[in-house]
Design a protein around this motif. Structure first.
Motif, PDB file in Angstrom:
ATOM      1  N   ALA A 120      -7.090   2.081  -5.774  1.00 36.43           N
ATOM      2  CA  ALA A 120      -6.595   1.085  -4.826  1.00 36.43           C
ATOM      3  C   ALA A 120      -7.288  -0.252  -5.100  1.00 36.43           C
ATOM      4  N   SER A 121      -6.781  -1.318  -4.522  1.00 34.95           N
ATOM      5  CA  SER A 121      -7.472  -2.606  -4.612  1.00 34.95           C
ATOM      6  C   SER A 121      -8.401  -2.762  -3.421  1.00 34.95           C
ATOM      7  N   GLU A 122      -9.198  -3.805  -3.450  1.00 34.08           N
ATOM      8  CA  GLU A 122     -10.157  -4.037  -2.372  1.00 34.08           C
ATOM      9  C   GLU A 122     -10.348  -5.536  -2.172  1.00 34.08           C
ATOM     10  N   VAL A 123     -10.527  -5.930  -0.926  1.00 33.07           N
ATOM     11  CA  VAL A 123     -10.961  -7.291  -0.630  1.00 33.07           C
ATOM     12  C   VAL A 123     -12.391  -7.208  -0.129  1.00 33.07           C
ATOM     13  N   PRO A 159      -2.518   0.614  -2.057  1.00 36.39           N
ATOM     14  CA  PRO A 159      -2.873  -0.249  -0.940  1.00 36.39           C
ATOM     15  C   PRO A 159      -4.122  -1.086  -1.208  1.00 36.39           C
ATOM     16  N   VAL A 160      -4.438  -1.911  -0.198  1.00 28.53           N
ATOM     17  CA  VAL A 160      -5.632  -2.753  -0.226  1.00 28.53           C
ATOM     18  C   VAL A 160      -6.648  -2.176   0.748  1.00 28.53           C
ATOM     19  N   ARG A 263      -1.141  -1.424   3.480  1.00 31.35           N
ATOM     20  CA  ARG A 263      -0.202  -1.672   2.404  1.00 31.35           C
ATOM     21  C   ARG A 263      -0.001  -3.178   2.270  1.00 31.35           C
ATOM     22  N   ILE A 264       0.216  -3.627   1.045  1.00 34.11           N
ATOM     23  CA  ILE A 264       0.349  -5.068   0.813  1.00 34.11           C
ATOM     24  C   ILE A 264       1.456  -5.669   1.676  1.00 34.11           C
ATOM     25  N   ASN A 265       2.574  -4.999   1.768  1.00 34.53           N
ATOM     26  CA  ASN A 265       3.702  -5.545   2.537  1.00 34.53           C
ATOM     27  C   ASN A 265       3.444  -5.591   4.041  1.00 34.53           C
TER      28      ASN A 265
END
Length: 336
Positions: A120-123, A159-160, A263-265
């Motif tokens: 997954a991505s991460e901020v 997801p993020v 989720r990005i959306n």
């Protein structure tokens, strides 16, 4: 005073970022205050913008907040995490024990090691200099990351996620670490956190127990830490929830801090942002927008009034110069 703006990190930002890291008070794995651990992170992030990626491959898109030539804060988007060693978290699950003979039914919580968010991505890496606080810049830093994702959808995994620093006492004591991680790492929290930052998640897989752990076996002060953010991380946590992130009972294996995901959306800033051809002029008393332009190295975000006129947006000359755009270029904007 010039407009503040976000831009990609550069290698020459290292000294300024190190000073910010020292002010963070520790516990931010992605922003270590040790120069030897921080430098390769800054250099890797700078290279991530110049290597022409085509998919989420572990790049770190760190950005800095700059105003009048001074770096005031940082924030980052990690394109995909755990690709090399896995991204390990504890999932708080429930188990049930039943004894017919004793007519007992007991529910217990378990900490289960998972790799559910590997890939997954991460901020993260959001930190603002104390001198810049109180001007909405924390919100600026957070939302700039989402505009980056919106502009680079093919480069960021879905997801993020976001990990928040776990709670610790005013004297620095970290009850969750003291009762669990320390028993297996045999070192202090700061040393383990630095080792994780410098060496990666493999050390977690090597040293932490691979089997579920009963929460009932932890002391009360450690139980109270589960999913509880550090006091200083609470505003960031609340901003994430407002953006559409949710806590699904995943916690950090070191300090018990919450992991949230979306989720990005479903991220509010991304959903509400729009693309506009830009025109320079006098926006008058138009509402303030957070505006982004450019790709990778040329990516910029600033905050300024914008007047929507049909399909286009009129912005002042200084905002256009800050974003590096001219009439006819496209910007992405969302109401502040």
């Amino acid at each position: 005073m010039s407009l503040a703006f976000m831009r990609p990190v550069r290698r020459e930002d290292f000294d300024a970022i190190l000073e910010l890291a020292k002010l963070s008070g520790g516990g931010m794995t992605n922003l270590p205050s040790d120069p030897d651990a921080l430098r390769p992170r800054v250099e890797f992030a700078a290279d991530s913008f110049t290597n022409n990626p085509t998919s989420p491959s572990g790049e770190v898109y760190m950005m800095v907040l700059e105003q009048d030539g001074k770096v005031l804060g940082t924030a980052a988007v990690f394109s995909a995490v755990g690709l090399d060693y896995g991204f390990v978290n504890y999932k708080i699950n429930k188990t049930v024990h039943v004894s017919k003979q004793l007519k007992k039914r007991v529910e217990r919580r378990l900490l289960v090691p998972t790799h559910d968010f590997s890939g997954a991505s991460e901020v993260g890496s959001l930190f603002l200099s104390p001198e810049a606080r109180g001007g909405g810049f924390g919100k600026f830093l957070a939302k700039a990351r989402y505009l980056f994702i919106a502009q680079h959808r093919t480069l960021v995994a879905d997801p993020v996620t976001a990990e928040l620093r776990g709670w610790r006492a005013a004297d620095g004591k970290q009850p969750f670490w003291e009762s669990l991680g320390k028993l297996f790492f045999d070192m202090e929290f700061e040393d383990a956190d630095l080792a994780n930052s410098a060496m990666g998640n493999q050390i977690i897989s090597d040293l932490l127990p691979r089997h579920p752990i009963y929460v009932a076996m932890l002391p009360e002060d450690a139980k109270a830490c589960l999913g509880k953010p550090h006091d200083s991380a609470l505003p960031a946590y609340n901003m994430l929830l407002k953006e559409g992130f949710a806590f699904h009972d995943y916690i950090d294996v070191f300090d018990g801090g919450p992991l949230v995901d979306a989720r990005i959306n479903d991220i509010k800033t991304i959903k509400e942002s729009r693309l506009y051809p830009v025109e320079t002029g006098d926006p008058g008393d138009a509402p303030v927008y957070l505006m982004a332009a450019g790709q990778l190295q040329s990516f910029r975000v600033t905050r300024a009034p914008g007047k929507v006129d049909g399909e286009r947006m009129i912005i002042a000359k200084d905002a256009a110069q800050t974003l590096g755009v001219k009439a006819g270029d496209e910007i992405r904007a969302v109401k502040w």
